[in-house]
Write a protein that holds these residues in place. Structure first.
Motif, PDB file in Angstrom:
ATOM      1  N   UNK A 175       0.842  -1.194   0.000  1.00  0.00           N
ATOM      2  CA  UNK A 175       0.000   0.000   0.000  1.00  0.00           C
ATOM      3  C   UNK A 175       0.876   1.242   0.000  1.00  0.00           C
ATOM      4  N   UNK A 176       0.432   2.276  -0.717  1.00  0.00           N
ATOM      5  CA  UNK A 176       1.237   3.498  -0.790  1.00  0.00           C
ATOM      6  C   UNK A 176       0.681   4.579   0.140  1.00  0.00           C
ATOM      7  N   UNK A 177       1.307   5.741   0.114  1.00  0.00           N
ATOM      8  CA  UNK A 177       0.931   6.828   1.022  1.00  0.00           C
ATOM      9  C   UNK A 177      -0.470   7.364   0.750  1.00  0.00           C
ATOM     10  N   UNK A 178      -1.008   7.111  -0.436  1.00  0.00           N
ATOM     11  CA  UNK A 178      -2.352   7.571  -0.778  1.00  0.00           C
ATOM     12  C   UNK A 178      -3.420   6.541  -0.410  1.00  0.00           C
ATOM     13  N   UNK A 179      -2.970   5.350   0.035  1.00  0.00           N
ATOM     14  CA  UNK A 179      -3.906   4.270   0.312  1.00  0.00           C
ATOM     15  C   UNK A 179      -4.153   3.398  -0.899  1.00  0.00           C
ATOM     16  N   UNK A 180      -3.353   3.567  -1.935  1.00  0.00           N
ATOM     17  CA  UNK A 180      -3.522   2.790  -3.161  1.00  0.00           C
ATOM     18  C   UNK A 180      -2.900   1.416  -3.073  1.00  0.00           C
ATOM     19  N   UNK A 181      -3.476   0.468  -3.778  1.00  0.00           N
ATOM     20  CA  UNK A 181      -2.946  -0.882  -3.895  1.00  0.00           C
ATOM     21  C   UNK A 181      -3.139  -1.390  -5.307  1.00  0.00           C
ATOM     22  N   UNK A 182      -2.565  -2.553  -5.610  1.00  0.00           N
ATOM     23  CA  UNK A 182      -2.542  -3.088  -6.975  1.00  0.00           C
ATOM     24  C   UNK A 182      -3.419  -4.337  -7.062  1.00  0.00           C
ATOM     25  N   UNK A 183      -3.923  -4.621  -8.260  1.00  0.00           N
ATOM     26  CA  UNK A 183      -4.808  -5.759  -8.567  1.00  0.00           C
ATOM     27  C   UNK A 183      -6.131  -5.578  -7.826  1.00  0.00           C
ATOM     28  N   UNK A 260      -7.615   3.122  -5.054  1.00  0.00           N
ATOM     29  CA  UNK A 260      -7.924   3.252  -3.636  1.00  0.00           C
ATOM     30  C   UNK A 260      -9.043   4.251  -3.452  1.00  0.00           C
ATOM     31  N   UNK A 261      -9.271   4.646  -2.212  1.00  0.00           N
ATOM     32  CA  UNK A 261     -10.276   5.656  -1.904  1.00  0.00           C
ATOM     33  C   UNK A 261      -9.591   6.853  -1.247  1.00  0.00           C
ATOM     34  N   UNK A 262      -9.896   8.050  -1.758  1.00  0.00           N
ATOM     35  CA  UNK A 262      -9.369   9.265  -1.159  1.00  0.00           C
ATOM     36  C   UNK A 262      -9.903   9.391   0.267  1.00  0.00           C
ATOM     37  N   UNK A 263      -9.012   9.583   1.219  1.00  0.00           N
ATOM     38  CA  UNK A 263      -9.430   9.592   2.626  1.00  0.00           C
ATOM     39  C   UNK A 263     -10.333  10.780   2.953  1.00  0.00           C
ATOM     40  N   UNK A 264     -10.145  11.887   2.267  1.00  0.00           N
ATOM     41  CA  UNK A 264     -10.938  13.082   2.565  1.00  0.00           C
ATOM     42  C   UNK A 264     -12.311  13.028   1.911  1.00  0.00           C
ATOM     43  N   UNK A 265     -12.353  12.646   0.630  1.00  0.00           N
ATOM     44  CA  UNK A 265     -13.618  12.688  -0.116  1.00  0.00           C
ATOM     45  C   UNK A 265     -14.291  11.329  -0.227  1.00  0.00           C
TER      46      UNK A 265
END
Length: 334
Positions: A175-183, A260-265
């Protein structure tokens, strides 16, 4: 005006007039007019700040307790991987779709053959199109993003592993700093109908849904499934076949896609895949499989999709079996 989408392979839109929409609203209102007034006491005020904080502080629980699911036998899959022999391959052109078959106990790899490219994967039981990959159930039983050791589960009433991921060259990404992941098994496939709604009626028929529909319609399995034939002996046109096939196209595993999902929106986001040429994800077929794969028109999904402007690359599907007869018999007997 309201868009009412008619399902065809060439994505035809039918428009409802304002009068038709108003009539539909009136019919719905009449149906509900007989309901008695609610006796429930409705809350109209915002709770105090300390109560808001207390409600937010309630700890979450896991929706599905998965400790009783069949365990992943990593040693078994390691034995299966040790004796792989390539038996075939399928090249999926950019902005297009193809199908492939994998016997139970076989393995298939999806490879970024020339550059970073996202793919939309569908799976069906090779013997029965009604059993197919169930993305949301897989998300509940596994995770929002899949990697080595995760399974792709089938639809009701079967609910069993169709495939197990045995290797993933992007497992390091996590997982990256934006909350993104792969597949990703969150998002659906891109499709011409939603695209038309978002783009004021613009037609684009190389979305993943369209690609998968055309690819499935061209298979012998689909022809067998439709063996009853059309009424009155009428021949089935290519458009009719695609229109029927698209009912079997389903939500996908977005291989190589980073989301991923934006944590704010809380809005769903995509970003450029970390995949590079030579990266691959590998699946063990737990049952006989028909796979469908679209090379997404979004390319690496780092800017846009559903157009011909984004750079895209082909995807390669490699099919393997176990060269060792003993291992092959063990795999086929599971």
């Amino acid at each position: 005006r309201i868009f009412c989408v008619a399902r065809t392979s060439t994505m035809v839109l039918r428009r409802c007039t304002a009068a038709q929409a108003a009539a539909a609203w009136t019919r719905g209102t009449r149906r509900s007019s007989g309901l008695r007034a609610s006796s429930t006491s409705l809350r109209e005020t915002v709770p105090p700040a300390d109560e808001q904080a207390a409600r937010r502080a309630v700890e979450p629980v896991t929706c599905y307790e998965v400790d009783k699911l069949p365990t992943v036998d990593h040693a078994y899959y390691a034995r299966a991987r040790a004796t792989l022999r390539k038996t075939g391959e399928v090249v999926v052109p950019p902005r297009d779709g193809r199908t492939f078959e994998v016997p139970a106990g076989g393995t298939f790899r999806i490879v970024c053959a020339e550059g970073p490219q996202v793919g939309d994967l569908n799976l069906w039981n090779l013997d029965d199109l009604h059993e197919r990959f169930y993305a949301s159930k897989t998300r509940q039983l596994q995770a929002t993003h899949l990697t080595t050791g995760d399974r792709l589960w089938s639809s009701f009433p079967y609910v069993r592993p169709m495939a197990t991921i045995t290797h993933d060259t992007l497992a390091w990404y996590e997982s990256d700093a934006f909350g993104g992941g792969v597949h990703d098994v969150i998002g659906s496939r891109c499709d011409p109908y939603t695209n038309a709604v978002l783009r004021g009626g613009a037609e684009y028929d190389h979305c993943c849904h369209s690609n998968l529909s055309r690819a499935l319609a061209a298979t012998t399995l689909f022809a067998r499934h439709q063996s009853g034939g059309p009424p009155s002996g009428r021949s089935v046109s290519a458009v009719d076949a695609v229109r029927t096939a698209e009912a079997h196209v389903h939500d996908v595993c977005n291989v190589f896609m980073c989301t991923g999902f934006d944590r704010a929106t809380r809005k769903y986001f995509m970003k450029a895949t970390p995949a590079r040429r030579g990266d691959y994800i590998e699946f063990f077929a737990e049952i006989p499989l028909l796979g469908g794969l679209s090379a997404c028109p979004g390319g690496n999904c780092g800017s846009s999709h559903s157009d011909d402007a984004t750079p895209c690359y082909p995807l390669l599907v490699e099919i393997y079996e176990q060269a060792d007869p003993a291992v092959r018999a063990e795999c086929a007997g599971r």
